[in-house]
Design a protein around this motif. Structure first.
Motif, PDB file in Angstrom:
ATOM      1  N   UNK A   1      29.038  36.585  37.293  1.00  0.00           N
ATOM      2  CA  UNK A   1      30.113  35.944  38.049  1.00  0.00           C
ATOM      3  C   UNK A   1      31.363  36.812  37.955  1.00  0.00           C
ATOM      4  N   UNK A   2      31.828  37.303  39.100  1.00  0.00           N
ATOM      5  CA  UNK A   2      32.987  38.191  39.156  1.00  0.00           C
ATOM      6  C   UNK A   2      34.209  37.361  39.527  1.00  0.00           C
TER       7      UNK A   2
ATOM      8  N   UNK B   1      37.185  49.916  39.822  1.00  0.00           N
ATOM      9  CA  UNK B   1      36.624  49.196  38.676  1.00  0.00           C
ATOM     10  C   UNK B   1      35.575  48.195  39.130  1.00  0.00           C
ATOM     11  N   UNK B   2      35.826  47.495  40.229  1.00  0.00           N
ATOM     12  CA  UNK B   2      34.826  46.574  40.753  1.00  0.00           C
ATOM     13  C   UNK B   2      33.568  47.331  41.162  1.00  0.00           C
ATOM     14  N   UNK B   3      33.739  48.460  41.827  1.00  0.00           N
ATOM     15  CA  UNK B   3      32.585  49.262  42.239  1.00  0.00           C
ATOM     16  C   UNK B   3      31.792  49.728  41.024  1.00  0.00           C
TER      17      UNK B   3
ATOM     18  N   UNK C   1      38.359  35.488  46.290  1.00  0.00           N
ATOM     19  CA  UNK C   1      39.619  36.204  46.169  1.00  0.00           C
ATOM     20  C   UNK C   1      39.369  37.669  45.832  1.00  0.00           C
ATOM     21  N   UNK C   2      38.317  37.919  45.050  1.00  0.00           N
ATOM     22  CA  UNK C   2      37.949  39.290  44.693  1.00  0.00           C
ATOM     23  C   UNK C   2      37.083  39.918  45.781  1.00  0.00           C
ATOM     24  N   UNK C   3      36.057  39.203  46.208  1.00  0.00           N
ATOM     25  CA  UNK C   3      35.042  39.819  47.056  1.00  0.00           C
ATOM     26  C   UNK C   3      35.375  39.912  48.522  1.00  0.00           C
ATOM     27  N   UNK C   4      36.127  38.959  49.073  1.00  0.00           N
ATOM     28  CA  UNK C   4      36.294  38.907  50.523  1.00  0.00           C
ATOM     29  C   UNK C   4      37.160  40.022  51.086  1.00  0.00           C
ATOM     30  N   UNK C   5      37.993  40.626  50.254  1.00  0.00           N
ATOM     31  CA  UNK C   5      38.897  41.653  50.769  1.00  0.00           C
ATOM     32  C   UNK C   5      38.399  43.073  50.611  1.00  0.00           C
ATOM     33  N   UNK C   6      37.198  43.271  50.030  1.00  0.00           N
ATOM     34  CA  UNK C   6      36.725  44.637  49.746  1.00  0.00           C
ATOM     35  C   UNK C   6      35.297  44.848  50.258  1.00  0.00           C
TER      36      UNK C   6
ATOM     37  N   UNK D   1      33.339  47.946  49.202  1.00  0.00           N
ATOM     38  CA  UNK D   1      32.718  47.979  47.875  1.00  0.00           C
ATOM     39  C   UNK D   1      31.385  47.229  47.886  1.00  0.00           C
ATOM     40  N   UNK D   2      31.322  46.142  48.636  1.00  0.00           N
ATOM     41  CA  UNK D   2      30.114  45.317  48.631  1.00  0.00           C
ATOM     42  C   UNK D   2      28.997  45.898  49.490  1.00  0.00           C
TER      43      UNK D   2
END
Length: 373
Positions: free
Chosen positions: A16-17, A68-70, A87-92, A95-96
């Protein structure tokens, strides 16, 4: 964050991020509470939780935070189940997308990025486009209300089978005693423009001829200038002594504010659900709120069909003022809404159901083919 409890035999693992600060008592929010509770509850549903809290200016992180997430995602084994807070995942999406075929990615959407109040059209459109890419890269999207699921599915043209609902739960709480006059008003919301405190103050000023006092519970949400404006507005309106800013509160302190309230008031411009609504109803306290987005879903109805509160159109300031006056002047109305709130209280779902719903979504994600996204 440390997940609570040991998972039973046959457990599965979910990474869980989370945004950094999810455990910060100085910055409580519905999203943070939800994240903590599902991380604590998933082990009982058979999932071992591996939390990864990432500080950063999400959803617009700097290069180092994005890297760092990558890095964290690249270190996970092939086929790992990953649930990212929106909040973390939807803007990048950049990276995903490279990891979408290797990992089983899910995104938990608390609030669509472009729905934050105060965004200029250009930045809002950019966030919306990035969110669309990110959600299409994910194998599962989890929302906190049926309203949000429908909106996100239609707006981002997602396959409906990939979109799931896991509504926030409530904890059992003692009945609030209430007062006959109904003058104790409570607003529990971060002090941000989206929560509508300015228009609530305007409405309160129109009933200044009636006895009442209102407590604002919530932190500044990163915008101290807005809080200063609110405090100035209170003074300009002559409401000093009637409107109190209690700051952020959690645990027993927050529970004490709920216990002392006659009516929860929420004047938000956008709410995918409205956890404070069900938290008030868990104590049998009626609600006055703007009828935005998922709030009617959270308010619900008593077993006899009576609404346990008053919903007013968001775009009609006079409706909010009128509803406040009705509450303060109509004893029969107060009694009827309290009775309905007591009935709705017995129908509220607990956090165990939230974790169960999320576990079902993760199980489907675990078995979904990773190709084709």
């Amino acid at each position: 964050m440390t997940p609570g409890g040991a998972a039973p035999a046959g457990e599965r693992t979910v990474h869980v991020v989370l945004p950094g600060g999810v455990d910060d008592p100085a910055a409580p929010s519905g999203g943070n509470t939800y994240d903590r509770r599902v991380c604590q509850g998933l082990p009982a549903a058979g999932w071992r939780v591996r939390p990864h809290a990432l500080p950063g200016a999400w959803p617009r992180p700097g290069a180092a935070d994005r890297a760092e997430l990558a890095r964290r995602l690249a270190e996970l084994p092939d086929g790992a189940v990953v649930l990212l807070d929106g909040l973390v995942g939807c803007g990048v999406p950049e990276v995903l997308e490279p990891e979408a075929a290797r990992l089983r990615l899910g995104i938990l959407v608390h609030l669509p990025l472009a729905d934050e109040t105060g965004l200029e059209p250009g930045p809002a459109a950019e966030l919306d486009a990035r969110e669309r890419r990110a959600l299409h890269a994910a194998g599962a999207v989890v929302t906190t209300s049926a309203w949000a699921a429908g909106r996100i599915t239609a707006h981002h043209q997602l396959p409906p089978a990939r979109v799931h609902v896991a509504r926030p739960g409530t904890d059992p709480a003692p009945l609030a005693p209430g007062t006959d006059a109904g003058t104790a008003l409570l607003c529990v919301a971060a002090l941000t423009p989206r929560k509508g405190h300015r228009r609530l103050l305007d409405a309160l000023a129109t009933v200044a001829d009636r006895p009442w006092h209102c407590t604002f519970v919530g932190g500044p949400g990163g915008d101290s200038a807005y809080v200063t404006q609110l405090r100035s507005k209170v003074s300009e309106m002559g409401l000093d002594g009637r409107v109190r800013f209690a700051g952020p509160r959690t645990g027993a302190e927050l529970a004490a504010h709920y216990a002392a309230a006659d009516l929860l008031v929420l004047a938000s411009y956008a709410e995918t659900y409205g956890m404070v609504v069900t938290e008030a109803l868990a104590r049998g306290t009626p609600v006055l709120a703007t009828a935005v987005d998922g709030v009617p879903e959270a308010l619900g109805r008593a077993p006899d069909g009576t609404p346990p509160g008053l919903l007013v159109p968001s775009g009609e300031p006079a409706a909010l003022s009128g509803a406040l006056r009705d509450w303060l002047t109509d004893r029969a109305l107060r009694h009827r809404l309290r009775e309905a709130a007591h009935g709705r209280r017995a129908m509220l779902e607990r956090w165990e159901m939230t974790s169960h719903s999320l576990a079902e979504a993760l199980e489907r994600l675990r078995h979904e083919p990773r190709s084709g996204r």
